[in-house]
Write an enzyme that holds these catalytic residues in place. Structure first.
Site, PDB file in Angstrom:
ATOM      1  N   TYR A  95       0.845  -1.191   0.000  1.00 38.95           N
ATOM      2  CA  TYR A  95       0.000   0.000   0.000  1.00 38.95           C
ATOM      3  C   TYR A  95       0.881   1.241   0.000  1.00 38.95           C
ATOM      4  O   TYR A  95       2.065   1.195   0.356  1.00 38.95           O
ATOM      5  CB  TYR A  95      -0.922   0.027   1.230  1.00 38.95           C
ATOM      6  CG  TYR A  95      -0.197   0.149   2.552  1.00 38.95           C
ATOM      7  CD1 TYR A  95       0.047   1.391   3.129  1.00 38.95           C
ATOM      8  CD2 TYR A  95       0.263  -0.981   3.229  1.00 38.95           C
ATOM      9  CE1 TYR A  95       0.713   1.503   4.345  1.00 38.95           C
ATOM     10  CE2 TYR A  95       0.934  -0.869   4.450  1.00 38.95           C
ATOM     11  CZ  TYR A  95       1.163   0.378   4.995  1.00 38.95           C
ATOM     12  OH  TYR A  95       1.833   0.494   6.193  1.00 38.95           O
ATOM     13  N   CYS A  96       0.307   2.359  -0.431  1.00 39.07           N
ATOM     14  CA  CYS A  96       0.969   3.653  -0.293  1.00 39.07           C
ATOM     15  C   CYS A  96      -0.033   4.600   0.358  1.00 39.07           C
ATOM     16  O   CYS A  96      -0.930   4.149   1.075  1.00 39.07           O
ATOM     17  CB  CYS A  96       1.494   4.173  -1.629  1.00 39.07           C
ATOM     18  SG  CYS A  96       0.244   4.388  -2.919  1.00 39.07           S
ATOM     19  N   ALA A  97       0.078   5.877   0.130  1.00 35.90           N
ATOM     20  CA  ALA A  97      -0.786   6.820   0.843  1.00 35.90           C
ATOM     21  C   ALA A  97      -2.243   6.710   0.417  1.00 35.90           C
ATOM     22  O   ALA A  97      -3.145   6.628   1.243  1.00 35.90           O
ATOM     23  CB  ALA A  97      -0.275   8.247   0.646  1.00 35.90           C
TER      24      ALA A  97
END
Length: 337
Positions: A95-97
């Site tokens: 995941y990222c932001a």
């Protein structure tokens, strides 16, 4: 293989991942992240700031090109570690932001290599929404709340009771003027994440052992609904002989530096008599920490402690094994009602 999952599916499968990657910058990761994630960042802190500034102030296309270059360099470095520790075909969550280019860039490369990659749609933002929604609509409503004066061994009891939640451990704070002796506290987001992760693993209908705490624990705040449930819980007042309380305080404060001690004393000075402060400082200068603990317990902690109006039971913790036996028996009794 690359599959995008919504937050519920991601949470349900999270325990099956061989590796969980947080692709955000180290600064974002340090503030808070999903439990057990490792930070294989797409962009470093400096790169993230540079690309973001370029994107907003100069050119989106130039920013994308620069970001892609940085990501390729960073992924090349990360792959050396990932390949050594996780065989091809392993399940990797990422995941990222917000579920954007940072996580998708790394996910595509890993999937083409042969890893089974599961990307969180909406990214960390969706996870935080999940955490806040869970805590705001807390399904747990049965709590056995341990209260009592400082040093009565409530935290030690919690370590041997199940299911239980140690709020002081999660907040890395003892809940008093000397409470920050444990060192730096987690961010509020990290505190909430850890709390949610524990609660999610406990049956909502089960009685949970927990310590009575003020709403604020240093810089961490207990979620509103949880704090209400604590006030409504089955309240047990834990007592203990003064000698044992002093011993526990000494163990907690054995690493206390003079600077920390003086700072804490300044904080409590408005709440103690001048003669008490002088006696504490004199005992500390003499190296008599037992006397310091004794005075503070009797002349400060015990005086400022506010007993609740309603107490369901009182247990003396002179014998910890006997106290645990009584608490476990109570848990069985309440659970069968």
């Amino acid at each position: 293989m690359l599959i995008e999952l919504d937050i519920d599916a991601f949470i349900a499968q999270k325990s099956e991942f061989d590796l969980l990657i947080d692709a955000r910058s180290p600064k974002e990761f340090y503030e808070s992240h999903i439990a057990n994630a490792q930070n294989f960042y797409a962009l470093s802190d400096e790169e993230h700031q540079e690309v973001g500034t370029l994107y907003k102030q100069v050119s989106r296309n130039d920013a994308k090109l620069l970001g892609a270059r940085y990501i390729c360099q960073n992924v090349a470095h990360h792959l050396e570690h990932i390949a050594k520790s996780y065989k091809i075909g392993s399940k990797i969550g990422i995941y990222c932001a917000r579920g954007g280019l940072r996580s998708s860039s790394i996910a595509i490369i890993l999937s083409h290599i042969g890893y089974q990659v599961f990307r969180l749609g909406g990214g960390y933002k969706q996870y935080r929404f999940y955490v806040l929604s869970y805590l705001e609509n807390l399904p747990h409503y049965r709590f056995i709340v341990l209260g009592g004066n400082t040093g009565c061994g409530k935290s030690e009891l919690l370590q041997s009771l199940q299911p239980s939640i140690d709020l002081e451990k999660l907040a890395n704070h003892l809940g008093s003027s000397f409470g920050s002796i444990k060192g730096a506290q987690p961010s509020q987001k990290a505190f909430e994440n850890s709390l949610c992760e524990i609660l999610c693993k406990i049956d909502p209908n089960a009685y949970i052992f927990i310590e009575a705490e003020s709403k604020k624990m240093g810089t961490c705040t207990i979620p509103a609904l949880l704090h209400v449930r604590l006030l409504q819980g089955y309240r047990i007042e834990i007592t203990a002989p003064l000698e044992q309380r002093i011993e526990r305080i000494l163990k907690e404060y054995e690493s206390m530096t003079p600077a920390f001690f003086n700072q804490a004393m300044q904080m409590i000075a408005p709440y103690i008599k001048k003669t008490v402060k002088e006696a504490v400082l004199h005992a500390y200068e003499e190296g008599n920490l037992s006397e310091v603990a004794k005075i503070l317990l009797i002349e400060y902690y015990d005086l400022v402690y506010k007993k609740p109006r309603h107490i369901d039971a009182i247990l003396d913790n002179a014998d910890e094994s006997a106290t645990l036996e009584a608490l476990n028996a109570l848990h069985v009794k309440l659970s069968t009602v």
